[in-house]
Motif scaffolding. Structure first.
Motif, PDB file in Angstrom:
ATOM      1  N   CYS A  82       0.872  -1.178   0.000  1.00  0.00           N
ATOM      2  CA  CYS A  82       0.000   0.000   0.000  1.00  0.00           C
ATOM      3  C   CYS A  82       0.904   1.222   0.000  1.00  0.00           C
ATOM      4  O   CYS A  82       1.727   1.378   0.906  1.00  0.00           O
ATOM      5  N   SER A  83       0.757   2.054  -1.025  1.00  0.00           N
ATOM      6  CA  SER A  83       1.639   3.216  -1.121  1.00  0.00           C
ATOM      7  C   SER A  83       0.835   4.473  -1.402  1.00  0.00           C
ATOM      8  O   SER A  83      -0.230   4.416  -2.006  1.00  0.00           O
ATOM      9  N   GLU A  88       5.843   5.866  -6.831  1.00  0.00           N
ATOM     10  CA  GLU A  88       5.912   4.853  -7.884  1.00  0.00           C
ATOM     11  C   GLU A  88       7.247   4.110  -7.899  1.00  0.00           C
ATOM     12  O   GLU A  88       7.285   2.898  -8.095  1.00  0.00           O
ATOM     13  N   SER A  89       8.350   4.817  -7.680  1.00  0.00           N
ATOM     14  CA  SER A  89       9.656   4.140  -7.703  1.00  0.00           C
ATOM     15  C   SER A  89       9.761   3.149  -6.550  1.00  0.00           C
ATOM     16  O   SER A  89      10.351   2.075  -6.690  1.00  0.00           O
ATOM     17  N   LEU A  90       9.154   3.492  -5.404  1.00  0.00           N
ATOM     18  CA  LEU A  90       9.154   2.562  -4.273  1.00  0.00           C
ATOM     19  C   LEU A  90       8.295   1.339  -4.569  1.00  0.00           C
ATOM     20  O   LEU A  90       8.628   0.228  -4.151  1.00  0.00           O
ATOM     21  N   MET A  92       7.894  -0.086  -7.487  1.00  0.00           N
ATOM     22  CA  MET A  92       8.688  -0.976  -8.336  1.00  0.00           C
ATOM     23  C   MET A  92       9.730  -1.717  -7.499  1.00  0.00           C
ATOM     24  O   MET A  92       9.972  -2.904  -7.708  1.00  0.00           O
ATOM     25  N   GLU A  93      10.322  -1.029  -6.554  1.00  0.00           N
ATOM     26  CA  GLU A  93      11.282  -1.661  -5.660  1.00  0.00           C
ATOM     27  C   GLU A  93      10.598  -2.755  -4.821  1.00  0.00           C
ATOM     28  O   GLU A  93      11.165  -3.818  -4.583  1.00  0.00           O
ATOM     29  N   ALA A  94       9.373  -2.490  -4.394  1.00  0.00           N
ATOM     30  CA  ALA A  94       8.613  -3.465  -3.603  1.00  0.00           C
ATOM     31  C   ALA A  94       8.300  -4.714  -4.430  1.00  0.00           C
ATOM     32  O   ALA A  94       8.406  -5.837  -3.934  1.00  0.00           O
ATOM     33  N   ILE A  95       7.928  -4.526  -5.685  1.00  0.00           N
ATOM     34  CA  ILE A  95       7.651  -5.665  -6.564  1.00  0.00           C
ATOM     35  C   ILE A  95       8.932  -6.488  -6.740  1.00  0.00           C
ATOM     36  O   ILE A  95       8.912  -7.718  -6.669  1.00  0.00           O
ATOM     37  N   ASP A  96      10.051  -5.806  -6.919  1.00  0.00           N
ATOM     38  CA  ASP A  96      11.344  -6.497  -7.018  1.00  0.00           C
ATOM     39  C   ASP A  96      11.670  -7.260  -5.742  1.00  0.00           C
ATOM     40  O   ASP A  96      12.334  -8.295  -5.780  1.00  0.00           O
ATOM     41  N   ALA A  97      11.189  -6.756  -4.607  1.00  0.00           N
ATOM     42  CA  ALA A  97      11.450  -7.394  -3.309  1.00  0.00           C
ATOM     43  C   ALA A  97      10.534  -8.587  -3.058  1.00  0.00           C
ATOM     44  O   ALA A  97      10.692  -9.284  -2.064  1.00  0.00           O
ATOM     45  N   GLY A  98       9.574  -8.811  -3.948  1.00  0.00           N
ATOM     46  CA  GLY A  98       8.715  -9.977  -3.804  1.00  0.00           C
ATOM     47  C   GLY A  98       7.241  -9.692  -3.620  1.00  0.00           C
ATOM     48  O   GLY A  98       6.439 -10.620  -3.502  1.00  0.00           O
ATOM     49  N   ALA A  99       6.855  -8.423  -3.571  1.00  0.00           N
ATOM     50  CA  ALA A  99       5.436  -8.095  -3.429  1.00  0.00           C
ATOM     51  C   ALA A  99       4.667  -8.572  -4.660  1.00  0.00           C
ATOM     52  O   ALA A  99       5.188  -8.546  -5.772  1.00  0.00           O
ATOM     53  N   SER A 100       3.435  -9.007  -4.448  1.00  0.00           N
ATOM     54  CA  SER A 100       2.610  -9.529  -5.537  1.00  0.00           C
ATOM     55  C   SER A 100       1.927  -8.429  -6.338  1.00  0.00           C
ATOM     56  O   SER A 100       1.703  -8.572  -7.532  1.00  0.00           O
TER      57      SER A 100
END
Length: 124
Positions: A82-83, A88-90, A92-100
């Motif tokens: 939840c952002s 937006e850049s965070l 993308m970083e979250a998705i890279d970290a494994g967020a669905s």
């Protein structure tokens, strides 16, 4: 099928809003809450929820760090970040970290239901 949800946000009012959304969705139960990334990891290990909603910017450990740690320990973990607008850049970083997936704050209940359906592959 019944789904267990862990709600993670440093703002109590946001946790309550998210709990209300899941309270209106049949088959979903909020089984725990956390107010920072450290608590999120502990609660995830303890409760083993089917789904986590996670704020990005939190004290002690960010949602991105917590998501990375959770998904490294459990590759099946499903985390919806939840952002706030403008992060937006965070995201993308979250998705890279494994967020669905992610939800942008402020959000409508329908948007949460849509993302939950997509992540879990069910009708929410």
């Amino acid at each position: 099928m019944s789904y267990k949800v862990l709600v993670v946000d440093d703002a109590a009012f946001m946790r309550n809003m998210i709990k209300d959304v899941f309270g209106s969705m049949p088959g979903f139960t909020v089984i725990g809450e956390a107010s920072n990334g450290v608590e999120a990891i502990e609660k995830y290990k303890e409760l083993r929820p089917d789904l986590v909603t996670m704020d990005i910017v939190m004290p002690l450990k960010s949602g991105i760090e917590a998501a990375r740690e959770i998904t490294n320990a459990d590759h099946e973990a499903r985390i919806i970040m939840c952002s706030a607008l403008g992060q937006e850049s965070l995201v993308m970083e979250a998705i890279d970290a494994g967020a669905s997936d992610f939800i942008v704050k402020p959000f409508k209940a329908e948007k949460v239901q849509e993302v939950v359906s997509r992540v879990l592959g069910v009708k929410a």
